[in-house]
Design an enzyme around this catalytic site. Structure first.
Site, PDB file in Angstrom:
ATOM      1  N   THR A  59       0.807  -1.153  -0.176  1.00  0.00           N
ATOM      2  CA  THR A  59       0.014   0.070   0.204  1.00  0.00           C
ATOM      3  C   THR A  59       0.933   1.339  -0.134  1.00  0.00           C
ATOM      4  O   THR A  59       0.174   2.393   0.081  1.00  0.00           O
ATOM      5  CB  THR A  59      -0.897   0.092   1.181  1.00  0.00           C
ATOM      6  OG1 THR A  59      -0.015  -0.012   2.528  1.00  0.00           O
ATOM      7  CG2 THR A  59      -1.673  -1.292   1.403  1.00  0.00           C
ATOM      8  N   TYR A 102       4.170   3.701  -1.478  1.00  0.00           N
ATOM      9  CA  TYR A 102       4.345   4.405  -2.725  1.00  0.00           C
ATOM     10  C   TYR A 102       4.864   3.544  -4.022  1.00  0.00           C
ATOM     11  O   TYR A 102       4.185   3.614  -5.042  1.00  0.00           O
ATOM     12  CB  TYR A 102       5.482   5.525  -2.401  1.00  0.00           C
ATOM     13  CG  TYR A 102       5.805   6.299  -3.964  1.00  0.00           C
ATOM     14  CD1 TYR A 102       4.850   7.198  -4.479  1.00  0.00           C
ATOM     15  CD2 TYR A 102       7.051   5.987  -4.749  1.00  0.00           C
ATOM     16  CE1 TYR A 102       5.335   7.957  -5.565  1.00  0.00           C
ATOM     17  CE2 TYR A 102       7.274   6.770  -5.477  1.00  0.00           C
ATOM     18  CZ  TYR A 102       6.253   7.628  -6.270  1.00  0.00           C
ATOM     19  OH  TYR A 102       6.767   8.398  -7.478  1.00  0.00           O
ATOM     20  N   PRO A 115      -8.227   7.876   5.018  1.00  0.00           N
ATOM     21  CA  PRO A 115      -9.460   7.592   3.687  1.00  0.00           C
ATOM     22  C   PRO A 115      -8.467   6.985   2.699  1.00  0.00           C
ATOM     23  O   PRO A 115      -8.898   6.161   2.049  1.00  0.00           O
ATOM     24  CB  PRO A 115      -9.903   9.041   3.557  1.00  0.00           C
ATOM     25  CG  PRO A 115     -10.114   9.549   4.881  1.00  0.00           C
ATOM     26  CD  PRO A 115      -8.541   9.234   5.349  1.00  0.00           C
ATOM     27  N   LYS A 175      20.368  -1.966   4.416  1.00  0.00           N
ATOM     28  CA  LYS A 175      19.793  -2.894   3.212  1.00  0.00           C
ATOM     29  C   LYS A 175      20.995  -3.544   3.052  1.00  0.00           C
ATOM     30  O   LYS A 175      20.601  -4.820   2.801  1.00  0.00           O
ATOM     31  CB  LYS A 175      19.663  -1.733   2.081  1.00  0.00           C
ATOM     32  CG  LYS A 175      18.547  -0.638   2.275  1.00  0.00           C
ATOM     33  CD  LYS A 175      17.993  -0.170   0.804  1.00  0.00           C
ATOM     34  CE  LYS A 175      16.900   0.537   0.948  1.00  0.00           C
ATOM     35  NZ  LYS A 175      16.378   1.203  -0.096  1.00  0.00           N
TER      36      LYS A 175
END
Length: 319
Positions: A15, A17, A46, A136
């Site tokens: 959900t 970017y 929302p 990372k």
């Protein structure tokens, strides 16, 4: 002809970017797609509720849960073949929990951790960005140590994200900041293409246990070249305001974390030219050469998109 069953794909951070692009690409390419997402609550925005509804209308299975729900993760992983993580920077090390669950499930055919930026094993940036990349790298080394089949992705710069930062088209400025002399070459790839390439490499035997770089030749561009292209398309002339390397370095040293990370990234990409600072050799795997039949979005075409229907600016999550 015998039908080939496509891999079942599970996406973490779907959900977010880049995650939203990834989910849509997975569905478009015919994969049974699942998303593991934090539960919807009365406090959820929302926009989050809307993206859940949009995914469900596309046939995406949304499993709500937290990353520390180990048994739930193991159970879900046993139902899929490929795992793609697009978790944002603050959750990078939380991927170690996903790795632990994959070690238990024992069935994952490919894991793509949340990289999607510069090739972290081949650069030495300023300390704030170095610390960012070290996390990372820790995930990469954990994947290798666990013996989980992987593909590491160096997608370079998300094109729409960085065009919004560099050109600020929605603000319609008269002046544009140029970092350094503006001549360092970067690679700006449209997010839709980043997602499409990633879904393709996830199911490709040629990319197993390899680093894949996304460096399409028509997306290699300097800041000055990008500004000139934008001037031609808009018919405007922009004042170029140069910010020196010394000024950016000072900002990286004086700004508090995590505000020092974005300026360190700008220094690495647009002053040092780290993205194109190494040669791709015969042993390197480059996405546009793997998928010659895929028509990627060139910088020229991406700027056309900004003229007609500009993508909304986004903010990177660093905390």
């Amino acid at each position: 002809m015998e039908n080939i069953e496509l891999s079942k794909i599970l996406i973490f951070g779907g959900t977010g970017y880049i995650g939203k692009y990834m989910v849509k690409a997975s569905v478009l390419l015919g994969h049974k797609t699942s998303v593991y997402a934090r539960p919807i609550t009365p406090q959820s925005s929302p926009s989050k509720k809307h993206i859940h509804q949009e995914f469900q209308s596309m046939g995406v299975a949304i499993v709500q849960g937290e990353l520390d729900e180990h048994d739930k993760l193991v159970s879900l992983l046993r139902q899929v073949d490929v795992v793609i993580s697009t978790l944002p920077y603050p959750q990078v090390l939380a991927q170690l929990k996903i790795i632990d669950a994959m070690k238990v499930s024992g069935n994952i055919k490919r894991f793509i951790p949340s990289d999607f930026g510069i090739e972290e094993d081949r650069v030495s940036p300023l300390p704030p960005f170095q610390a960012f990349l070290d996390k990372k790298r820790k995930v990469r080394r954990a994947v290798e140590a666990a013996g989980i089949p992987y593909t590491f992705v160096a997608a370079n710069c998300c094109g729409a994200y960085f065009i919004n930062i560099l050109l600020r088209p929605q603000a319609q400025p008269r002046d544009i900041t140029v970092y350094g002399d503006g001549q360092a070459k970067a690679v700006l790839n449209y997010e839709e293409d980043v997602a499409m390439y990633t879904i393709k490499v996830a199911d490709d035997a040629r990319t197993l246990n390899r680093v894949v770089t996304y460096q399409p030749p028509k997306n290699i561009v300097s800041q000055l070249e990008l500004i000139s292209l934008w001037e031609k398309k808009t018919g405007q002339n922009f004042i170029r305001v140069h910010l020196s390397e010394e000024e950016l370095v000072k900002l990286s040293e004086s700004l508090p974390p995590p505000q020092n990370i974005p300026v360190s990234i700008l220094h690495s990409v647009f002053i040092k030219g780290d993205i194109t600072g190494y040669e791709l050799g015969d042993d390197d795997v480059e996405a546009s050469q793997l998928y010659l039949d895929y028509e990627y979005t060139t910088i020229d075409k991406l700027l056309d998109i900004f003229l007609i229907d500009p993508p909304e600016p986004a903010m990177g999550a660093f905390e």
